[in-house]
Design an enzyme around this catalytic site. Structure first.
Site, PDB file in Angstrom:
ATOM      1  N   ASN A 236      46.657  42.054  29.970  1.00  0.00           N
ATOM      2  CA  ASN A 236      47.681  42.670  30.805  1.00  0.00           C
ATOM      3  C   ASN A 236      48.948  41.841  30.634  1.00  0.00           C
ATOM      4  O   ASN A 236      49.049  40.747  31.186  1.00  0.00           O
ATOM      5  CB  ASN A 236      47.190  42.668  32.267  1.00  0.00           C
ATOM      6  CG  ASN A 236      48.264  43.139  33.229  1.00  0.00           C
ATOM      7  OD1 ASN A 236      49.292  43.653  32.821  1.00  0.00           O
ATOM      8  ND2 ASN A 236      48.006  42.947  34.520  1.00  0.00           N
TER       9      ASN A 236
ATOM     10  N   LYS B 118      51.826  42.369  31.723  1.00  0.00           N
ATOM     11  CA  LYS B 118      52.736  42.441  32.872  1.00  0.00           C
ATOM     12  C   LYS B 118      54.175  42.644  32.379  1.00  0.00           C
ATOM     13  O   LYS B 118      54.390  43.328  31.380  1.00  0.00           O
ATOM     14  CB  LYS B 118      52.577  41.198  33.753  1.00  0.00           C
ATOM     15  CG  LYS B 118      51.112  40.979  34.146  1.00  0.00           C
ATOM     16  CD  LYS B 118      50.900  39.956  35.205  1.00  0.00           C
ATOM     17  CE  LYS B 118      49.408  39.836  35.492  1.00  0.00           C
ATOM     18  NZ  LYS B 118      49.118  38.873  36.571  1.00  0.00           N
TER      19      LYS B 118
ATOM     20  N   HIS C  93      46.582  47.558  40.332  1.00  0.00           N
ATOM     21  CA  HIS C  93      46.651  46.103  40.184  1.00  0.00           C
ATOM     22  C   HIS C  93      47.177  45.505  41.491  1.00  0.00           C
ATOM     23  O   HIS C  93      48.039  46.101  42.148  1.00  0.00           O
ATOM     24  CB  HIS C  93      47.567  45.737  39.009  1.00  0.00           C
ATOM     25  CG  HIS C  93      47.485  44.290  38.674  1.00  0.00           C
ATOM     26  ND1 HIS C  93      48.178  43.334  39.379  1.00  0.00           N
ATOM     27  CD2 HIS C  93      46.758  43.631  37.749  1.00  0.00           C
ATOM     28  CE1 HIS C  93      47.885  42.143  38.879  1.00  0.00           C
ATOM     29  NE2 HIS C  93      47.019  42.288  37.890  1.00  0.00           N
TER      30      HIS C  93
ATOM     31  N   GLU D 124      49.266  43.336  42.091  1.00  0.00           N
ATOM     32  CA  GLU D 124      50.728  43.184  42.158  1.00  0.00           C
ATOM     33  C   GLU D 124      51.388  44.507  42.528  1.00  0.00           C
ATOM     34  O   GLU D 124      52.412  44.530  43.207  1.00  0.00           O
ATOM     35  CB  GLU D 124      51.253  42.634  40.817  1.00  0.00           C
ATOM     36  CG  GLU D 124      50.897  41.154  40.673  1.00  0.00           C
ATOM     37  CD  GLU D 124      50.715  40.677  39.239  1.00  0.00           C
ATOM     38  OE1 GLU D 124      51.137  41.367  38.302  1.00  0.00           O
ATOM     39  OE2 GLU D 124      50.122  39.591  39.077  1.00  0.00           O
TER      40      GLU D 124
ATOM     41  N   GLU E  91      39.477  41.386  40.670  1.00  0.00           N
ATOM     42  CA  GLU E  91      40.464  40.312  40.547  1.00  0.00           C
ATOM     43  C   GLU E  91      40.782  39.755  41.936  1.00  0.00           C
ATOM     44  O   GLU E  91      41.625  40.311  42.654  1.00  0.00           O
ATOM     45  CB  GLU E  91      41.753  40.851  39.922  1.00  0.00           C
ATOM     46  CG  GLU E  91      41.560  41.421  38.545  1.00  0.00           C
ATOM     47  CD  GLU E  91      42.869  41.414  37.761  1.00  0.00           C
ATOM     48  OE1 GLU E  91      42.893  40.810  36.697  1.00  0.00           O
ATOM     49  OE2 GLU E  91      43.861  41.988  38.248  1.00  0.00           O
TER      50      GLU E  91
ATOM     51  N   GLY F 243      46.950  34.163  38.307  1.00  0.00           N
ATOM     52  CA  GLY F 243      48.116  33.361  37.928  1.00  0.00           C
ATOM     53  C   GLY F 243      48.187  32.015  38.613  1.00  0.00           C
ATOM     54  O   GLY F 243      49.216  31.344  38.587  1.00  0.00           O
TER      55      GLY F 243
ATOM     56  N   SER G  46      43.013  34.122  36.169  1.00  0.00           N
ATOM     57  CA  SER G  46      43.010  32.833  35.468  1.00  0.00           C
ATOM     58  C   SER G  46      41.879  32.715  34.446  1.00  0.00           C
ATOM     59  O   SER G  46      41.270  31.646  34.313  1.00  0.00           O
ATOM     60  CB  SER G  46      42.979  31.672  36.471  1.00  0.00           C
ATOM     61  OG  SER G  46      44.121  31.714  37.302  1.00  0.00           O
TER      62      SER G  46
HETATM   63  P1  PGA Z   1      46.028  35.921  35.171  1.00  0.00           P
HETATM   64  O1  PGA Z   1      46.269  37.459  35.600  1.00  0.00           O
HETATM   65  O2  PGA Z   1      45.041  35.932  34.040  1.00  0.00           O
HETATM   66  O3  PGA Z   1      47.393  35.425  34.752  1.00  0.00           O
HETATM   67  O4  PGA Z   1      45.501  35.216  36.373  1.00  0.00           O
HETATM   68  C1  PGA Z   1      45.215  38.372  35.637  1.00  0.00           C
HETATM   69  C2  PGA Z   1      45.717  39.732  36.067  1.00  0.00           C
HETATM   70  O5  PGA Z   1      46.551  39.802  36.983  1.00  0.00           O
HETATM   71  O6  PGA Z   1      45.305  40.777  35.512  1.00  0.00           O
END
Ligand code: PGA
Length: 256
Positions: free
Chosen positions: A11, A13, A101, A103, A173, A179, A218
């Site tokens: 992803n 983003k 997601h 976010e 997640e 992140g 992560s």
């Molecule tokens: P990350 O993000 O691997 O940077 O923690 C995962 C995601 O939001 O899909």
């Protein structure tokens, strides 16, 4: 039990111009062999502005990486400034669409109902949703993880028929792990993924055994192996580490 092919999705983003995106997908492909694509389905989800360029590279060079999008709108067309329809994505040979997601839920107010409408729209257009679910740190500490994530799963799949369920992917997640460099322990992640599968089994019976459940938050080359060793983790949704072709390729080839 059904064999589930692992699915590793990057992803991206809000990263990369379309010029950068072309380089990143090419560099990623140089690090992967035919055998790697047999072992795992590999997906990249660039921003909308890079979908066409990445599609062109994948098709011209016959790279078996699947194209994914990060979002979609459920209306077919009309006065929805800034939105992108499922047909627009389908015509770019997009195979997977991330829906819900955290976010999007956090910053753009997406509800379970919105996620449900998006998932159904994606399915209607012959693409496969990656439905994201996950709890906050507060919910985890209050012992509410299973109840909350279970309700997100039921909300997202409300009215999705069994005939379509098998091609849906769920990404667990935990929000506190995204992140942050703080990932769930493999056992904790697996226990929630197993719970998700039991919710899916209640909805779809044996079809739930075909449905892939990813872990995200992560994921790095250093922790993918132990995550993938878990019984109910069938892949990963990778944010930060998917931006680096070396790291992403090492995640895809976790059992090489
Ligand atoms: P990350 O993000 O691997 O940077 O923690 C995962 C995601 O939001 O899909």
């Amino acid at each position: 039990m059904a064999e589930r092919k692992p699915i590793i999705a990057g992803n991206w983003k809000m990263h990369f111009t379309h010029l950068e995106a072309i380089q990143v997908v090419q560099k990623t492909s140089y690090r992967l062999s035919e055998k790697d694509y047999e072992n795992a389905e590999v997906v990249v989800c660039p921003p909308f502005t890079s979908l066409r360029s990445v599609q062109t590279v994948l098709e011209a060079d016959e790279i078996p990486i699947q194209l994914g999008a990060q979002n979609v709108y459920w209306e077919t067309k009309g006065a929805y400034t800034g939105e992108i329809s499922a047909e627009m994505l389908q015509k770019l040979n997009v195979r997977y669409v991330i829906v819900g997601h955290s976010e999007r839920r956090q910053h753009f107010g997406e509800s379970d109902e919105d996620v449900n409408k998006k998932a159904k729209t994606v399915l209607r257009h012959e693409m496969n949703p990656i439905v994201c679910v996950g709890e906050t740190l507060e919910q985890r500490e209050a012992g509410e993880t299973h109840d909350f994530v279970g309700s997100q799963v039921r909300g997202a799949f409300d009215g999705v028929p069994r005939t379509n369920a098998g091609r849906c992917v769920v990404a667990y997640e935990p929000i506190w792990a995204i992140g942050t460099g703080r990932n769930a322990t493999p056992d904790d992640a697996n226990s929630v993924c197993a719970m998700i599968r039991s919710e899916l089994r209640a909805l779809y019976g044996d079809t739930a055994d075909e449905m892939r459940v990813q872990y995200g938050g992560s994921v790095k080359p250093g922790n993918i192996h132990e995550l993938m060793a878990m019984s109910d983790i069938d892949g990963a949704l990778v944010g930060g580490a998917s931006l680096d072709p070396d790291d992403f390729a090492r995640i895809v080839t976790y059992d090489r």
